[in-house]
Design a protein around this motif. Structure first.
Motif, mmCIF file in Angstrom:
data_model
loop_
_atom_site.group_PDB
_atom_site.id
_atom_site.type_symbol
_atom_site.label_atom_id
_atom_site.label_comp_id
_atom_site.label_asym_id
_atom_site.label_seq_id
_atom_site.Cartn_x
_atom_site.Cartn_y
_atom_site.Cartn_z
ATOM 1 N N GLY A 103 10.111 12.292 -8.564
ATOM 2 C CA GLY A 103 9.517 13.595 -8.291
ATOM 3 C C GLY A 103 9.388 13.911 -6.812
ATOM 4 O O GLY A 103 9.910 13.194 -5.951
ATOM 5 N N VAL A 104 8.671 15.009 -6.525
ATOM 6 C CA VAL A 104 8.580 15.483 -5.147
ATOM 7 C C VAL A 104 7.599 14.621 -4.349
ATOM 8 O O VAL A 104 6.768 13.909 -4.906
ATOM 9 C CB VAL A 104 8.114 16.963 -5.077
ATOM 10 C CG1 VAL A 104 9.151 17.880 -5.689
ATOM 11 C CG2 VAL A 104 6.758 17.134 -5.734
ATOM 12 N N GLU A 105 7.756 14.708 -3.023
ATOM 13 C CA GLU A 105 6.931 13.895 -2.128
ATOM 14 C C GLU A 105 5.446 14.243 -2.266
ATOM 15 O O GLU A 105 5.080 15.417 -2.261
ATOM 16 C CB GLU A 105 7.390 14.118 -0.683
ATOM 17 C CG GLU A 105 8.760 13.509 -0.428
ATOM 18 C CD GLU A 105 9.430 13.971 0.862
ATOM 19 O OE1 GLU A 105 8.846 14.801 1.592
ATOM 20 O OE2 GLU A 105 10.555 13.503 1.127
ATOM 21 N N GLN A 106 4.621 13.208 -2.391
ATOM 22 C CA GLN A 106 3.166 13.384 -2.410
ATOM 23 C C GLN A 106 2.572 12.312 -1.508
ATOM 24 O O GLN A 106 2.633 11.129 -1.842
ATOM 25 C CB GLN A 106 2.602 13.221 -3.833
ATOM 26 C CG GLN A 106 3.137 14.232 -4.839
ATOM 27 C CD GLN A 106 2.465 14.109 -6.231
ATOM 28 O OE1 GLN A 106 1.273 13.857 -6.349
ATOM 29 N NE2 GLN A 106 3.251 14.296 -7.272
ATOM 30 N N SER A 107 2.022 12.736 -0.374
ATOM 31 C CA SER A 107 1.432 11.771 0.562
ATOM 32 C C SER A 107 -0.015 11.513 0.198
ATOM 33 O O SER A 107 -0.738 12.431 -0.181
ATOM 34 C CB SER A 107 1.445 12.335 1.993
ATOM 35 O OG SER A 107 2.761 12.558 2.426
ATOM 36 N N VAL A 153 0.865 -1.179 0.000
ATOM 37 C CA VAL A 153 0.000 0.000 0.000
ATOM 38 C C VAL A 153 0.905 1.233 0.000
ATOM 39 O O VAL A 153 1.655 1.472 0.948
ATOM 40 C CB VAL A 153 -0.943 -0.002 1.231
ATOM 41 C CG1 VAL A 153 -1.701 1.303 1.338
ATOM 42 C CG2 VAL A 153 -1.927 -1.168 1.139
ATOM 43 N N ASN A 154 0.855 2.001 -1.067
ATOM 44 C CA ASN A 154 1.664 3.225 -1.128
ATOM 45 C C ASN A 154 1.137 4.215 -0.112
ATOM 46 O O ASN A 154 -0.074 4.394 0.002
ATOM 47 C CB ASN A 154 1.543 3.887 -2.499
ATOM 48 C CG ASN A 154 2.178 3.045 -3.585
ATOM 49 O OD1 ASN A 154 1.517 2.206 -4.196
ATOM 50 N ND2 ASN A 154 3.461 3.245 -3.797
ATOM 51 N N VAL A 155 2.034 4.864 0.604
ATOM 52 C CA VAL A 155 1.575 5.947 1.478
ATOM 53 C C VAL A 155 2.155 7.293 1.046
ATOM 54 O O VAL A 155 1.515 8.312 1.191
ATOM 55 C CB VAL A 155 1.809 5.680 2.984
ATOM 56 C CG1 VAL A 155 1.226 4.329 3.389
ATOM 57 C CG2 VAL A 155 3.252 5.761 3.383
ATOM 58 N N ILE A 156 3.374 7.272 0.523
ATOM 59 C CA ILE A 156 3.955 8.519 0.018
ATOM 60 C C ILE A 156 4.754 8.195 -1.245
ATOM 61 O O ILE A 156 5.494 7.213 -1.283
ATOM 62 C CB ILE A 156 4.800 9.242 1.095
ATOM 63 C CG1 ILE A 156 5.445 10.521 0.524
ATOM 64 C CG2 ILE A 156 5.842 8.353 1.739
ATOM 65 C CD1 ILE A 156 6.072 11.429 1.585
ATOM 66 N N TYR A 211 6.320 10.850 5.511
ATOM 67 C CA TYR A 211 4.875 10.795 5.323
ATOM 68 C C TYR A 211 4.172 11.955 6.041
ATOM 69 O O TYR A 211 4.444 12.223 7.216
ATOM 70 C CB TYR A 211 4.284 9.462 5.824
ATOM 71 C CG TYR A 211 2.784 9.486 5.700
ATOM 72 C CD1 TYR A 211 2.192 9.406 4.443
ATOM 73 C CD2 TYR A 211 1.960 9.717 6.801
ATOM 74 C CE1 TYR A 211 0.816 9.528 4.301
ATOM 75 C CE2 TYR A 211 0.593 9.827 6.668
ATOM 76 C CZ TYR A 211 0.032 9.732 5.397
ATOM 77 O OH TYR A 211 -1.326 9.887 5.258
ATOM 78 N N GLY A 212 3.280 12.603 5.347
ATOM 79 C CA GLY A 212 2.420 13.624 5.945
ATOM 80 C C GLY A 212 2.974 15.028 5.921
ATOM 81 O O GLY A 212 2.231 15.979 6.150
ATOM 82 N N ARG A 213 4.281 15.182 5.626
ATOM 83 C CA ARG A 213 4.854 16.530 5.663
ATOM 84 C C ARG A 213 4.177 17.464 4.672
ATOM 85 O O ARG A 213 4.135 18.668 4.882
ATOM 86 C CB ARG A 213 6.353 16.478 5.319
ATOM 87 C CG ARG A 213 7.203 15.944 6.434
ATOM 88 C CD ARG A 213 8.642 16.386 6.301
ATOM 89 N NE ARG A 213 9.292 15.768 5.161
ATOM 90 C CZ ARG A 213 10.563 15.339 5.168
ATOM 91 N NH1 ARG A 213 11.301 15.463 6.246
ATOM 92 N NH2 ARG A 213 11.101 14.801 4.098
ATOM 93 N N ASP A 214 3.676 16.909 3.581
ATOM 94 C CA ASP A 214 3.045 17.742 2.561
ATOM 95 C C ASP A 214 1.528 17.825 2.737
ATOM 96 O O ASP A 214 0.851 18.439 1.913
ATOM 97 C CB ASP A 214 3.394 17.205 1.165
ATOM 98 C CG ASP A 214 2.988 15.736 0.997
ATOM 99 O OD1 ASP A 214 3.216 14.940 1.936
ATOM 100 O OD2 ASP A 214 2.431 15.396 -0.053
ATOM 101 N N LEU A 263 4.063 9.348 10.059
ATOM 102 C CA LEU A 263 3.974 7.896 9.899
ATOM 103 C C LEU A 263 3.465 7.253 11.194
ATOM 104 O O LEU A 263 2.647 6.333 11.167
ATOM 105 C CB LEU A 263 5.348 7.337 9.522
ATOM 106 C CG LEU A 263 5.432 5.812 9.469
ATOM 107 C CD1 LEU A 263 4.491 5.230 8.430
ATOM 108 C CD2 LEU A 263 6.870 5.375 9.175
ATOM 109 N N THR A 264 3.956 7.743 12.333
ATOM 110 C CA THR A 264 3.523 7.185 13.613
ATOM 111 C C THR A 264 2.013 7.330 13.787
ATOM 112 O O THR A 264 1.324 6.372 14.155
ATOM 113 C CB THR A 264 4.264 7.891 14.771
ATOM 114 O OG1 THR A 264 5.657 7.849 14.487
ATOM 115 C CG2 THR A 264 3.987 7.231 16.098
#
Ligand code: SAH
Ligand code: SF4
Ligand code: F3S
Length: 457
Positions: free
Chosen positions: A171-175, A151-154, A206-209, A223-224
């Motif tokens: 490419g850039v991070e995408q959560s 399961v992709n998360v980011i 994960y989630g920064r964006d 992630l936590t």
């Protein structure tokens, strides 16, 4: 009379992200009416999902592709697609090199395969490599396993390690949102899947964006937090995640792993080098001391956790003494598994331009010495399972011996035992280990009594 269905084949190179993308692209093709062919030669649509992490990975693609390009000269209705990281890296240049190709598509376009094929059907050669927002899964993936699922998360990576092509090609991070991830997992649970591996190149990002900050000022969805949010999904018995980055790894995450029973005691945290100057030249953003502290902390909360990692030998400028620091780290930590590679200069990365490249023979020699140590340490680590009872989630028959089934224990060791795959697939079976090899175990299924000690949580 209806036409015979078009058959397709996907060949996947590279990492788990590519495997996950291939499963989604296969799902799209099947929704379009294509059916799977076991070999490329039987297929009318051939998709190569490619990897460019090292030069040999890239060259493999060209040799496979060359064969089918030749076939297309006789069979013009063949559709040839190059997807993934070589596609993103080469773009138009790939069409010049192999003009038989119909579609060149970067990883961010995996979920848009149907649209792209419609453009191809109009007679166009299509190149889709412009950076775009990844659209949420629009279709049901055709997964390789009925037991374990990615399961992709980011997506993407915002780091700039000086040897690495991934940020350039992914490419850039995408959560994805926590809701979308949970919904996918719930669906998997309903379909009978037992294990999920959450995926990201740098999963700690994960989630920064995503929007939202907690009262304490941290991002709302780390992630936590995600692990807490998804851990009770019905049916899913095991949760894994990869890949962790030492720079962002937190104690909070380790505590969550210790607290949440479904999260497996296995951490994949690449260190790349055991030498601080090399780490600096790689722009990794941590020291070997920091890395050791992370492992100590993991072992404080979860003394028996499995640790795996990736390492590179022969990075530009690496001296014998610096390489020995990598050996020392491996010797001290005792990894359960280590993926090793000789440094390969990659187009568009800073380190490839540096003058202090290491000769191939030196890299090969270091790789061999490191691999030898890795196997010795892994064999030592395996010994702790000898005679123990471990929980094995059965995935498949042993391809080398159909009387046996195989699966992994919670710490990710491949384990074989005698049994019938038809009844055992997807079951978690207590297995007493009778033989412990460096990278796999063998044992016998046992019946538990209330007093049997099981090496599990
Ligand atoms: N995101 C992960 C790894 C992604 S690539 C991380 O940050 O660790 C997978 C592995 O390939 C890397 O960990 C590294 O060990 C190896 N790798 C990447 N670029 C390489 C190169 N140019 N030469 C040799 N190995 C490389
Ligand atoms: Fe590559 Fe570094 Fe990103 Fe990992 S963290 S994918 S090694 S750039
Ligand atoms: Fe290879 Fe792309 Fe994965 S380069 S390792 S397939 S992100």
């Amino acid at each position: 009379m209806t036409a015979a269905p078009r058959r397709y084949h996907i060949t996947t190179f590279g990492c788990q992200m590519n495997k996950a993308d291939s499963e989604r692209m296969a799902g799209i093709l099947e929704a379009m009416g294509y059916t799977w062919a076991d070999t490329p030669d039987e297929a009318k649509l051939i998709l190569y999902n490619t990897c460019t992490i090292r030069d040999n990975a890239e060259q493999k693609v060209y040799s496979y592709l060359g064969r089918q390009a030749k076939r297309k000269q006789e069979e013009p209705d063949l559709t040839l697609i190059v997807a993934g990281c070589v596609a993103q890296q080469e773009g138009e240049a790939l069409l010049r090199r192999v003009p038989e190709v119909d579609l060149v598509m970067g990883p961010q376009y995996a979920n848009r395969l149907q649209d792209l094929l419609e453009q191809v059907a109009q007679g166009n050669q299509v190149v889709a490599t412009e950076p775009i927002a990844i659209i949420e899964d629009i279709t049901k993936p055709r997964r390789d396993s009925t037991v374990t699922a990615w399961v992709n998360v980011i997506y993407g990576c915002n780091e700039r390690c000086t040897y690495c092509v991934v940020p350039g090609v992914r490419g850039v991070e995408q959560s994805r949102t926590p809701e979308a991830i949970r919904a996918e997992m719930e669906h998997l649970g309903q379909q009978g899947y037992k294990e999920v591996t959450l995926l990201g190149q740098n999963i700690d990002a994960y989630g920064r964006d995503l929007p939202g900050v907690t009262p304490e000022g941290r991002h709302q969805y780390t992630l936590t937090d995600l692990l807490y949010y998804v851990h009770d999904v019905p049916g899913i018995e095991r949760i894994r995640f990869a890949t962790s980055h030492p720079r962002y790894f937190t104690e909070r995450l380790i505590r969550a792993c210790a607290e949440l029973p479904k999260v497996c005691e296995h951490f994949h945290i690449p260190f790349q080098s055991g030498d601080n100057d090399i780490l600096k030249a790689m722009a990794r953003g941590y020291t070997q001391e920091k890395y050791r502290r992370i492992i100590d902390l993991i072992r404080h909360y979860l003394p028996d956790a499995a640790i795996s990692a990736d390492a590179i030998v022969g990075f530009p400028g690496e001296t014998e003494a610096q390489f020995e620091n990598t050996l020392k780290l491996v010797d001290d930590i005792g990894f359960d598994q280590l993926n090793t590679a000789a440094y390969s200069p990659r187009p568009g990365t800073p380190a490839a331009q540096w003058p202090n490249q290491i000769p191939d023979e030196v890299k090969a020699d270091r790789l061999q010495r490191l691999n030898h140590l890795v196997a010795t340490k892994a064999a030592e680590r395996s010994q702790r399972y000898q005679g123990q009872i471990v929980e094995v989630l059965v995935e498949d028959a042993n391809p080398k011996d159909p009387r046996q089934v195989m699966g992994r224990n919670r710490r990710n060791r491949l384990t074989f035992f005698t049994g019938d795959i038809a009844t055992l697939r997807g079951q978690i079976v207590p297995v007493q280990i009778t033989e412990a090899r460096a990278f796999s175990l063998s044992g016998q299924a046992v019946t538990l009594t209330a007093h049997t000690p099981v090496l599990s949580a």
